[in-house]
Design a protein around this motif. Structure first.
Motif, PDB file in Angstrom:
ATOM      1  N   LEU A 146      45.199  41.191  58.143  1.00 49.08           N
ATOM      2  CA  LEU A 146      44.746  41.250  56.764  1.00 49.08           C
ATOM      3  C   LEU A 146      44.952  42.639  56.175  1.00 49.08           C
ATOM      4  N   ILE A 147      45.318  42.677  54.913  1.00 47.75           N
ATOM      5  CA  ILE A 147      45.371  43.937  54.177  1.00 47.75           C
ATOM      6  C   ILE A 147      43.966  44.221  53.659  1.00 47.75           C
ATOM      7  N   ARG A 148      43.422  45.358  54.016  1.00 46.62           N
ATOM      8  CA  ARG A 148      42.094  45.744  53.549  1.00 46.62           C
ATOM      9  C   ARG A 148      42.233  46.516  52.245  1.00 46.62           C
ATOM     10  N   ALA A 149      41.539  46.059  51.240  1.00 49.38           N
ATOM     11  CA  ALA A 149      41.655  46.683  49.925  1.00 49.38           C
ATOM     12  C   ALA A 149      40.283  46.740  49.258  1.00 49.38           C
ATOM     13  N   THR A 150      40.196  47.560  48.217  1.00 50.65           N
ATOM     14  CA  THR A 150      38.955  47.709  47.457  1.00 50.65           C
ATOM     15  C   THR A 150      39.278  47.621  45.966  1.00 50.65           C
ATOM     16  N   PHE A 151      38.430  46.922  45.244  1.00 51.81           N
ATOM     17  CA  PHE A 151      38.557  46.864  43.786  1.00 51.81           C
ATOM     18  C   PHE A 151      37.470  47.739  43.194  1.00 51.81           C
ATOM     19  N   TYR A 152      37.886  48.793  42.497  1.00 48.90           N
ATOM     20  CA  TYR A 152      36.966  49.746  41.864  1.00 48.90           C
ATOM     21  C   TYR A 152      36.825  49.351  40.397  1.00 48.90           C
ATOM     22  N   CYS A 153      35.603  49.106  39.947  1.00 45.70           N
ATOM     23  CA  CYS A 153      35.395  48.385  38.692  1.00 45.70           C
ATOM     24  C   CYS A 153      34.402  49.090  37.765  1.00 45.70           C
ATOM     25  N   ASP A 154      34.679  49.024  36.457  1.00 45.28           N
ATOM     26  CA  ASP A 154      33.784  49.563  35.428  1.00 45.28           C
ATOM     27  C   ASP A 154      34.041  48.801  34.135  1.00 45.28           C
ATOM     28  N   ILE A 206      34.521  44.772  46.603  1.00 43.21           N
ATOM     29  CA  ILE A 206      34.396  45.173  45.201  1.00 43.21           C
ATOM     30  C   ILE A 206      33.306  46.222  45.070  1.00 43.21           C
ATOM     31  N   LEU A 207      33.662  47.347  44.462  1.00 47.62           N
ATOM     32  CA  LEU A 207      32.700  48.408  44.148  1.00 47.62           C
ATOM     33  C   LEU A 207      32.617  48.527  42.631  1.00 47.62           C
ATOM     34  N   HIS A 208      31.463  48.180  42.086  1.00 49.06           N
ATOM     35  CA  HIS A 208      31.259  48.167  40.628  1.00 49.06           C
ATOM     36  C   HIS A 208      30.293  49.277  40.249  1.00 49.06           C
TER      37      HIS A 208
END
Length: 387
Positions: free
Chosen positions: A31-39, A261-263
């Motif tokens: 798996l590709i590990r990724a993060t979605f940085y959100c605002d 997801i980091l919001h």
């Protein structure tokens, strides 16, 4: 009694379990590990008629975790180059610079260079008001004149919203009732329905006008209950976050991506956060349905977590703030018919390209805004690449 599919022999079962564990470990490693940085940017709560903030944008950057270090190093170098050292990086601060679009172009191209993708949802609040008016008064659950199948008549509803867009008095009254957040008197709702009927009657669509007449008291009572929704569901965020999650899931499902997801911190959105958390589960038998040209997902098995963070301590959430602020600025200009500068046009051409390639953003806005953006974005692409 043995579990179906597993051996009743303890030794053999242990071997089976060990093989299964190895298979799962191999799958997890691939798996590709990724993060979605959100605002978000342009938030005005339940006040959708705020003339100073006519556009709302919710989104951020999907970043492969292995790219984070390189992004942060180059981001720091750009901050030093443009004199943005110290304190939190915010669009409100960058936008005050005369070269704000040039600064952001460098940051935007930095993200693309590292394989980051912008995901965002744009909302023109005037169009959102028109669409919400249609969803409320043209809902077969409240309106006996409409066939139950009209619930899914998205193109017809969009056309009705386009036709309501110039009806400033209607939208202003709906906006006031929406902002108040209380169940209005039956007479007030009935009067608004009559205003809608007269508007479509003047426009020559008599059948549409007739759907807004002769409501029973019971129907009006059901309809007016729509105005008593929670604060979060009356906000733009309450509409954009679910849409943004659908965009992310649609992108990730065909790919081997595990996403966190980091919001940026959300306050007084407990019910919305709870809704999102319920989506983070394995798929069920009925896990999606066709919706227009795409799909609607009832679960998000690709998302490993949804967490709120303080943007002061997370530089890539700050980059999400810049993305949302820049996109809001550009689409506000598009809405107002203002000319975009060269750096804004260059970024818009990239935004147009990733929209076609990855469908990583969407918008609730009138057709005229779509056409204006597309004209400028694609014209710039042709100019840059000669095609």
């Amino acid at each position: 009694m043995a579990i179906m599919g597993r051996s009743g022999n303890p030794a053999k079962r242990a071997l089976q379990d060990a093989a299964l564990a190895r298979a799962r470990a191999k799958e997890a490693a691939s798996l590709i590990r990724a993060t979605f940085y959100c605002d978000e940017s342009g938030y005005t709560g339940a006040n959708w008629a705020d003339a100073d903030q006519p556009v709302f944008v919710h989104g951020g950057w999907l970043v492969v975790n292995s790219a984070r270090g390189g992004i942060l190093d180059e981001m720091l170098a750009l901050r030093e180059r443009f004199g943005l050292i110290g304190g939190e990086l915010k669009w409100a601060k960058v936008a005050r610079r005369r070269n704000s679009s040039a600064i952001y172009r460098n940051l935007f191209e930095l993200m693309l260079k590292h394989g980051a993708l912008p995901f965002f949802f744009v909302m023109d609040k005037d169009f959102l008001l028109a669409a919400k008016t249609v969803e409320t008064f043209f809902d077969p659950a409240y309106n006996r004149h409409l066939d139950p199948g009209f619930t899914g008549a998205y193109e017809e509803k969009k056309q009705l919203a386009e036709e309501l867009l110039p009806a400033k008095e209607i939208l202003a009254e709906f906006a006031t009732m929406h902002r108040e957040g209380v169940v209005p008197p039956r007479e007030r709702v009935g009067a608004l329905a009559e205003m809608i009927a007269e508007w479509f009657e003047l426009g020559g669509t008599q059948w549409v006008a007739e759907t807004q007449r002769d409501y029973s008291d019971h129907e009006l009572d059901d309809l007016r209950s729509e105005f008593g929704a929670t604060n979060s569901m009356r906000s733009t965020t309450g509409h954009s976050l679910p849409g943004l999650m659908q965009l992310l899931e649609g992108f990730m499902r065909p790919r081997a991506i595990a996403l966190r997801i980091l919001h940026d911190n959300l306050t007084r959105f407990d019910d919305l956060i709870e809704f999102v958390q319920r989506l983070l589960r394995p798929p069920g038998p009925m896990d999606s349905m066709k919706l227009g040209n795409g799909s609607f997902y009832f679960s998000m098995p690709t998302v490993t977590g949804f967490d709120l963070v303080d943007s002061k301590s997370e530089p890539l959430v700050q980059l999400a703030d810049l993305l949302c602020g820049f996109v809001r600025t550009v689409f506000t200009k598009v809405k107002n018919g203002e000319e975009l500068d060269d750096d804004e046009l260059a970024i818009c051409s990239d935004i147009a390209m990733v929209h076609v390639e990855y469908y990583c953003w969407d918008a609730n806005m009138p057709e005229a805004m779509w056409e204006s953006f597309a004209t400028q974005g694609w014209a710039e692409l042709r100019r840059r690449f000669g095609s």
